[in-house]
Structure formats: structure tokens, C-alpha cells
Write a protein that holds these residues in place. Structure first.
Motif, PDB file in Angstrom:
ATOM      1  N   LEU A  75       0.646  -1.507  -0.206  1.00  0.00           N
ATOM      2  CA  LEU A  75       0.147   0.024   0.177  1.00  0.00           C
ATOM      3  C   LEU A  75       1.181   1.068   0.393  1.00  0.00           C
ATOM      4  CD1 LEU A  75      -2.408   1.384   0.282  1.00  0.00           C
ATOM      5  CD2 LEU A  75      -2.724   1.234   2.922  1.00  0.00           C
ATOM      6  N   GLY A  76       1.724   1.196   0.984  1.00  0.00           N
ATOM      7  CA  GLY A  76       3.034   2.378   1.067  1.00  0.00           C
ATOM      8  C   GLY A  76       3.451   2.634  -0.618  1.00  0.00           C
ATOM      9  N   VAL A  77       4.003   1.397  -0.587  1.00  0.00           N
ATOM     10  CA  VAL A  77       4.150   1.758  -2.991  1.00  0.00           C
ATOM     11  C   VAL A  77       3.389   2.267  -3.152  1.00  0.00           C
ATOM     12  CG1 VAL A  77       5.819  -0.012  -4.621  1.00  0.00           C
ATOM     13  CG2 VAL A  77       6.300  -0.204  -2.282  1.00  0.00           C
ATOM     14  N   VAL A  78       2.514   1.880  -3.587  1.00  0.00           N
ATOM     15  CA  VAL A  78       1.855   2.247  -4.433  1.00  0.00           C
ATOM     16  C   VAL A  78       1.095   3.631  -4.519  1.00  0.00           C
ATOM     17  CG1 VAL A  78      -0.784   1.741  -5.378  1.00  0.00           C
ATOM     18  CG2 VAL A  78       0.194   0.322  -5.154  1.00  0.00           C
ATOM     19  N   LEU A  79       0.882   4.033  -3.116  1.00  0.00           N
ATOM     20  CA  LEU A  79       0.710   5.593  -2.952  1.00  0.00           C
ATOM     21  C   LEU A  79       2.321   6.631  -2.952  1.00  0.00           C
ATOM     22  CD1 LEU A  79      -1.228   5.391   0.832  1.00  0.00           C
ATOM     23  CD2 LEU A  79      -2.498   5.590  -1.795  1.00  0.00           C
ATOM     24  N   SER A  80       3.254   5.767  -2.551  1.00  0.00           N
ATOM     25  CA  SER A  80       4.237   7.118  -3.578  1.00  0.00           C
ATOM     26  C   SER A  80       4.099   6.825  -4.939  1.00  0.00           C
ATOM     27  CB  SER A  80       4.875   5.602  -2.281  1.00  0.00           C
ATOM     28  OG  SER A  80       6.815   5.941  -3.095  1.00  0.00           O
ATOM     29  N   VAL A  81       3.824   5.824  -5.576  1.00  0.00           N
ATOM     30  CA  VAL A  81       4.365   6.184  -6.621  1.00  0.00           C
ATOM     31  C   VAL A  81       2.767   6.703  -6.767  1.00  0.00           C
ATOM     32  CG1 VAL A  81       3.703   4.618  -8.512  1.00  0.00           C
ATOM     33  CG2 VAL A  81       5.205   3.837  -7.162  1.00  0.00           C
ATOM     34  N   LEU A  82       1.598   6.522  -6.867  1.00  0.00           N
ATOM     35  CA  LEU A  82       1.030   7.179  -7.358  1.00  0.00           C
ATOM     36  C   LEU A  82       1.253   9.182  -6.820  1.00  0.00           C
ATOM     37  CD1 LEU A  82      -2.127   6.075  -6.501  1.00  0.00           C
ATOM     38  CD2 LEU A  82      -1.687   6.325  -8.918  1.00  0.00           C
ATOM     39  N   PHE A  83       1.508   9.248  -5.913  1.00  0.00           N
ATOM     40  CA  PHE A  83       1.913  10.637  -5.114  1.00  0.00           C
ATOM     41  C   PHE A  83       3.126  11.343  -6.401  1.00  0.00           C
ATOM     42  CE2 PHE A  83       3.896  13.628  -3.215  1.00  0.00           C
ATOM     43  CZ  PHE A  83       3.178  14.138  -2.476  1.00  0.00           C
ATOM     44  N   GLY A  84       3.634  10.426  -6.522  1.00  0.00           N
ATOM     45  CA  GLY A  84       5.323  10.587  -8.143  1.00  0.00           C
ATOM     46  C   GLY A  84       4.686  11.154  -9.300  1.00  0.00           C
ATOM     47  N   LEU A  85       3.831  10.560  -9.223  1.00  0.00           N
ATOM     48  CA  LEU A  85       2.962  10.755 -10.576  1.00  0.00           C
ATOM     49  C   LEU A  85       2.357  12.291 -10.123  1.00  0.00           C
ATOM     50  CD1 LEU A  85       1.226   7.664 -12.167  1.00  0.00           C
ATOM     51  CD2 LEU A  85       3.312   8.652 -12.895  1.00  0.00           C
ATOM     52  N   VAL A  86       1.400  12.427  -9.911  1.00  0.00           N
ATOM     53  CA  VAL A  86       0.823  13.474  -9.555  1.00  0.00           C
ATOM     54  C   VAL A  86       1.961  14.666  -8.873  1.00  0.00           C
ATOM     55  CG1 VAL A  86      -0.226  15.745  -8.297  1.00  0.00           C
ATOM     56  CG2 VAL A  86      -1.066  12.540  -8.218  1.00  0.00           C
ATOM     57  N   GLU A  87       3.377  14.382  -8.544  1.00  0.00           N
ATOM     58  CA  GLU A  87       4.351  15.717  -7.951  1.00  0.00           C
ATOM     59  C   GLU A  87       5.440  15.608 -10.006  1.00  0.00           C
ATOM     60  OE1 GLU A  87       7.245  14.237  -6.040  1.00  0.00           O
ATOM     61  OE2 GLU A  87       7.396  16.368  -5.123  1.00  0.00           O
ATOM     62  N   ARG A  88       4.956  14.636 -10.231  1.00  0.00           N
ATOM     63  CA  ARG A  88       6.042  15.045 -11.311  1.00  0.00           C
ATOM     64  C   ARG A  88       5.239  16.113 -13.162  1.00  0.00           C
ATOM     65  NH1 ARG A  88       8.115   9.911 -13.716  1.00  0.00           N
ATOM     66  NH2 ARG A  88       6.511   9.852 -15.826  1.00  0.00           N
ATOM     67  N   ARG A  89       3.701  15.692 -12.660  1.00  0.00           N
ATOM     68  CA  ARG A  89       3.210  16.803 -13.272  1.00  0.00           C
ATOM     69  C   ARG A  89       2.938  18.802 -12.683  1.00  0.00           C
ATOM     70  NH1 ARG A  89      -0.712  15.744 -16.993  1.00  0.00           N
ATOM     71  NH2 ARG A  89      -2.023  17.441 -16.777  1.00  0.00           N
ATOM     72  N   VAL A  90       2.379  18.208 -10.438  1.00  0.00           N
ATOM     73  CA  VAL A  90       2.544  19.454 -10.423  1.00  0.00           C
ATOM     74  C   VAL A  90       3.808  20.407 -10.273  1.00  0.00           C
ATOM     75  CG1 VAL A  90       2.175  20.496  -8.402  1.00  0.00           C
ATOM     76  CG2 VAL A  90       0.734  18.225  -9.062  1.00  0.00           C
TER      77      VAL A  90
END
Ligand SMILES: Nc1ncnc2c1ncn2[C@@H]1O[C@H](COP(=O)(O)OP(=O)(O)OP(=O)(O)O)[C@@H](O)[C@H]1O
Ligand SMILES: [Mg+2]
Lengths: 269, 260
Positions: free
Chosen positions: A240-255
Motif C-alpha cells: 500500500l505504501g509503495v502504491v501510494l508513493s508511486v501515485l504521489f510521484g505521478l501527481v508530483e511530476r505533473r504539478v
């Protein structure tokens, strides 16, 4: 043309290499775990193959919907509330030195309290329910968001501030185009820290007082000596931690695309 | 139009005081193009910020069209010396130029026209979608200039706006400023440390002394109003004027050295 193909081939090789590097360490750790669990024969160290088979049995669709999804929902809503709260308060405090001077001692005091110790208190005050779990999550993960936002807002480039003043940019446009955007790298850093704290607190809030949830499940397995099951819970939590971190990374890359681009440009120049 | 009277600015912090400018008095009439020259650190940027209402003078006043300047006046655009830092890195070139126009509540179509025209004027039509950090220093400077002219200000303040561009671009931009000033009724105050540039551009050149800063000289540039990089710069009067200003600045250095 040839230059292009060799370049794209090189690119693909690099990508494969990166993915391999990503999985290399986890794979090694699993092997290490396997070897040591087999050789030690310790009851509490379940070998990975057994954890894998148990995983499917424990986390059925039903278990996921009763224990995992509510946990994740609480985690995400707590995090979202903390994100809004931390950013809004952080902008207000970052913009107003007076407000900052007024609240600083109090902030330092609350920040110093480890959030888990608040759990019994919040249980008494709010009761054992969803609100209390949300309160635990929020009370812990709001701090890095708040403090980073304050720092980010304070670090707005004075030349940009002057530019806005001289072109009459104020009000909402000023807040969103200047303040929020220029603090966004720090805000994102705060959110990332907040997210990992939120996961920890989600589990802790469920361990103290709950009859469902991922944290509760892990604790129950442990109490009833269902060791392989307990391990599957821990693995699930990690995933769960890994998935959330990857998702967060995707958002961050955009923002923060502009920010990373700018930093790369400065490094190159 | 613009009246600066007895302007003094002292920067104070805990340890020390810096008197950036001591006593500046001058006027600009409506539609004038004046250049401001002076040695580095003499307080040109300080003066400009006081005029732009971004900074409060320690004493003295700034009046614009009869009104005392206490905050940034509308219809005034500033090109900052730190051009790179004055562009929003999260907005594209187009976004940067458009932002003040949005605040002015111009319709989308008009904004698009102004962006296109101003970019065309500074020779950056192809870079509308780029981000500032993807551009060279000189290009960034031109974006800052484009943003200022797209704003259609009545007063334009420019702080060494051509410092980072090559000689050819610089010449083009000098002609652009004169052209814009001719076409639109603008009052322009142009800060530079380049004496030739000041003489070529201005109707008037204000020479600041080195610190403690006063207006050392106020030279009216009696060159023909249609200027051309080749003929104007080889004009005998041009040479005479630049020699005069050059010696003024040398004088300024000596007097201030003697005063110390
Ligand atoms: N924020 C500040 N705090 C303290 N001192 C300052 C500040 N800004 C400028 N100064 C001082 O005031 C003096 C004038 O500075 P200013 O930037 O106005 O000079 P300038 O003529 O624009 O120089 P340059 O040609 O190098 O741009 C300098 O001695 C500088 O050190
Ligand atoms: Mg300066």
C-alpha cells in the motif's frame, strides 16, 4: 536515422536497466529472507512462499472490502483534510509575520507531541469511531504540511512579489499564481512526509481501538498466533505504501514539472 | 508628469546604514524619454523602485501626474534588473505576458493580439509556449520587455534591460524602444550604465554621481528625433555628448573620492 535508432535502443536499454535495478534489491531481500527462514526454522519467520500462498487466502475480495478499503478511505480522507488544512493555515501563517509570532510557541508545543499519545485522549474526547481515527491521522500529518507551506510561502522571491505589485496582480490571482505556485515545491515535500505519517497513524489508530481495518487485522492475527497471516498483513501494508508513493510521484511530476525542468536547466547551464 | 523632489533613501538594518541616494530632484514631462546613467551601486535601482512605489523613500517625495506615489501606480510597467527572477517559472512565456492583461480584464482575443504583437516586436514569436528557464538570459530579458510593452503602460521604467543581450540584439531593441515610444504616448525612464546607449536613446540624460548620490548633470540630447544606429552614432554631436557625459562621470568619481 541510424543515430535515432541507436538512441532509442539505448533509451530502451536504460529503461530496462532501471526497472531491473528497481526490482533487484527487493528480490535479494526476499531471497535472503527465504534462506534465513529456512535455515533458522523459527516459527515466527514464515518463509516467503508460505506468505505468498497465505496472502491469497487471507485477502479475499470480502476481506479487502471490509478491512482494507475502509482503512484506505480513512487514510485518504484524513490526508486530504490535513492537506487542505495545512496548506490553507500555512499560507495564512506564512504571509502574516504577526500571526506567525502569535502562534509559533503553540505550534512548537503541539508539533513536539508524538501523535500516537493523542490516541487515548482522542478516544475519550471523540469516542471510538471514524472521526477519532481521522482526528489521529490529521493531528499527525498536518504538521509537516503546515510547516513546509509556511517555509515555502516565506521564501517567495521578492522580485516576483514586486512584479506582481507593479502589474497590480492581487487577490485570488495573486494567491494562486504567485504564492501557491511558488511554494508548491515545499508544499509537495510536506505532503509527501505527511502521507507516510498518515499511513503509520492509520494503522496505529486501528490497533488501539477498532473492530475492523488493516491495523486491527494485523493485530488480531498476531494475538491469535496466526503468524503467516500476520505477515501477509505487513506485506499488504508495505505494498500500500509503495502504491501510494508511486501515485504521489505521478501527481508530483505533473504539478512540479516546471520546477524539475528549471533545476535541470540550472544544472546543465 | 513625474516629479522627484529631494529624494533620499537610507537602507537600515541592525548593523549598519547605507545611504543609497542622498538628494535627487528632477522632473520628467509627459511623453519624455529620459535615460539615467551612473556608476554601479549609485542607487539607480533604488530610485526606480521609489518611483514605482515599491519602496518608500526615507525623505522626499515622488509625484506622478500631480499625485503623490505611495504604492505602485496603475499604468506603469517596470522591467526589473533581475529579469530572470521577474518571470514566473511555472508559466510559459505567453502566460507570463498574459498575466497582467488578465488582471486588467482584457478579453481573450485582445490578450492574444497583444501577446503576439509584443513577442513579434522583441523577435520571440516562436517562443510563446516555452518556459522562461528554457530560454537564454537575453531571451528572458526580451520576454520581460515584451510583458512590459504588452501592458500598454503610460509610464515605462526599465532597469538596465539590455544587459544580457548581444550587441546586434541590443541595437535592435534600442530601436524598438524608440519606435514604441514614438508610436505610443509613453513616458520612459531608462536606466543604463552604457553612456553611448543613453545618448542614442534619450531626449535627455540624467547623470547621477557616485554615492552619496545626487543628480550630477542633466544633459539634453539635441540629436534629430529620427535616429539610426549608423548615422546617429557617427554624428559629431553624438560624439561630443558622449564625451561630455563621460567626463562628468569621471568628475563625479573624483569629487566623491575627494569628499571621502
Ligand atoms: N535591500 C538593500 N539593503 C541594503 N542596502 C541596499 C539594498 N539595496 C541596495 N542597497 C545598497 O544601496 C546602494 C545602491 O544600490 P542600487 O541597487 O540602487 O544601485 P544601482 O545603481 O542600481 O547599481 P547597479 O548599477 O549595480 O545595478 C548600494 O550601495 C547597495 O549596496
Ligand atoms: Mg541596479
Amino acid at each position: 536515422m541510424t543515430a535515432y535508432t541507436t538512441r532509442s535502443a539505448g533509451f530502451a536499454r536504460k529503461a530496462v536497466g532501471r526497472i531491473a535495478a528497481w526490482f533487484l534489491l527487493p528480490l535479494l531481500l526476499v531471497l535472503l529472507w527465504w534462506a534465513s527462514s529456512l535455515s533458522s526454522g523459527n516459527y515466527y519467520m514464515t518463509p516467503p512462499n508460505e506468505i505468498a500462498t497465505t496472502f491469497g487466502e487471507v485477502w479475499t475480495a470480502e476481506a479487502v472490502s471490509t478491512d482494507v478499503l475502509p482503512s484506505v478511505a480513512r487514510l485518504l480522507s484524513g490526508f486530504a483534510i490535513a492537506a487542505v488544512l495545512g496548506t490553507v493555515l500555512g499560507m495564512a501563517l506564512g504571509l502574516s509575520p504577526r500571526l506567525r509570532a502569535l502562534t509559533e510557541p503553540v505550534l512548537e508545543f503541539f508539533r513536539a507531541i508524538p501523535p500516537p499519545v493523542l490516541v487515548p485522549l482522542l478516544m475519550l474526547l471523540i469516542g471510538v469511531n471514524t472521526s477519532m481515527k481521522l482526528a489521529v491521522i490529521i493531528s499527525g500529518c498536518v504538521w509537516p504540511i503546515l510547516l513546509n507551506t509556511i517555509e515555502g510561502v516565506r521564501a517567495v522571491d521578492p522580485v516576483l512579489t514586486d512584479t506582481c505589485r507593479c502589474y497590480g496582480i492581487r487577490g485570488r490571482r495573486w494567491l494562486t499564481t504567485l504564492v501557491l505556485r511558488s511554494a508548491s515545491p515545499q508544499i509537495m515535500a510536506g505532503l509527501r512526509q505527511g502521507l507516510s505519517i498518515a499511513i503509520i497513524l492509520m494503522v496505529i489508530s486501528e490497533m488501539f481501538a477498532s473492530n475492523s481495518g488493516l491495523g486491527y487485522a494485523i493485530q488480531e492475527f498476531q494475538r491469535s498466533f496466526a503468524i503467516p497471516e500476520m505477515w501477509t498483513g505487513i506485506v499488504l501494508l508495505g505494498l500500500l505504501g509503495v502504491v501510494l508513493s508511486v501515485l504521489f510521484g505521478l501527481v508530483e511530476r505533473r504539478v512540479l514539472a516546471w520546477y524539475h525542468g528549471m533545476r535541470a536547466a540550472h544544472r546543465a547551464g | 508628469m513625474l516629479e522627484v523632489t529631494g529624494l533620499q533613501k537610507i537602507y537600515r538594518d541592525r548593523e549598519r546604514e547605507v545611504e543609497a541616494v542622498r538628494d535627487l530632484t528632477f522632473q520628467l514631462t509627459e511623453g519624455e524619454l529620459a535615460c539615467l546613467v551612473g556608476p554601479s551601486g549609485c542607487g539607480k535601482t533604488t530610485l526606480l523602485k521609489c518611483i514605482a512605489g515599491l519602496m518608500e523613500p526615507t525623505s522626499g517625495t515622488v509625484e506622478l501626474a500631480g499625485r503623490s506615489v505611495t504604492g505602485p501606480p496603475p499604468d506603469m510597467a517596470v522591467v526589473f534588473q533581475e529579469y530572470g527572477r521577474s518571470l514566473f517559472p511555472w508559466l510559459t512565456v505567453q502566460g507570463n505576458i498574459e498575466l497582467p492583461l488578465k488582471e486588467k480584464k482584457l478579453p481573450k482575443k485582445r490578450r492574444g493580439e497583444l501577446v503576439a504583437e509584443s513577442l513579434e516586436a522583441v523577435g520571440l514569436s516562436g517562443s510563446a509556449r516555452a518556459y522562461p528557464w528554457q530560454l537564454s538570459g537575453g531571451m528572458q530579458q526580451r520576454v520581460a520587455i515584451a510583458r512590459a510593452i504588452a501592458y500598454e503602460p503610460r509610464v515605462l521604467l526599465m532597469d538596465e534591460p539590455f544587459a544580457a543581450v548581444d550587441a546586434q540584439t541590443r541595437a535592435d531593441l534600442e530601436d524598438l524602444i524608440r519606435d514604441l515610444w514614438n508610436r505610443f504616448d509613453m513616458t520612459v525612464l531608462f536606466v543604463t550604465h552604457d553612456i553611448d546607449e543613453a545618448v542614442y536613446l534619450g531626449q535627455r540624460v540624467l547623470v547621477l554621481s557616485s554615492s552619496p548620490t545626487v543628480v550630477q548633470d542633466d544633459v539634453s540630447i539635441n540629436l534629430p528625433s529620427v535616429r539610426d544606429q549608423l548615422t546617429t552614432r557617427s554624428d559629431a554631436r553624438f560624439t561630443e555628448l558622449r564625451t561630455r557625459i563621460y567626463s562628468e562621470i569621471q568628475n563625479a568619481k573624483h569629487t566623491s573620492a575627494a569628499a571621502k
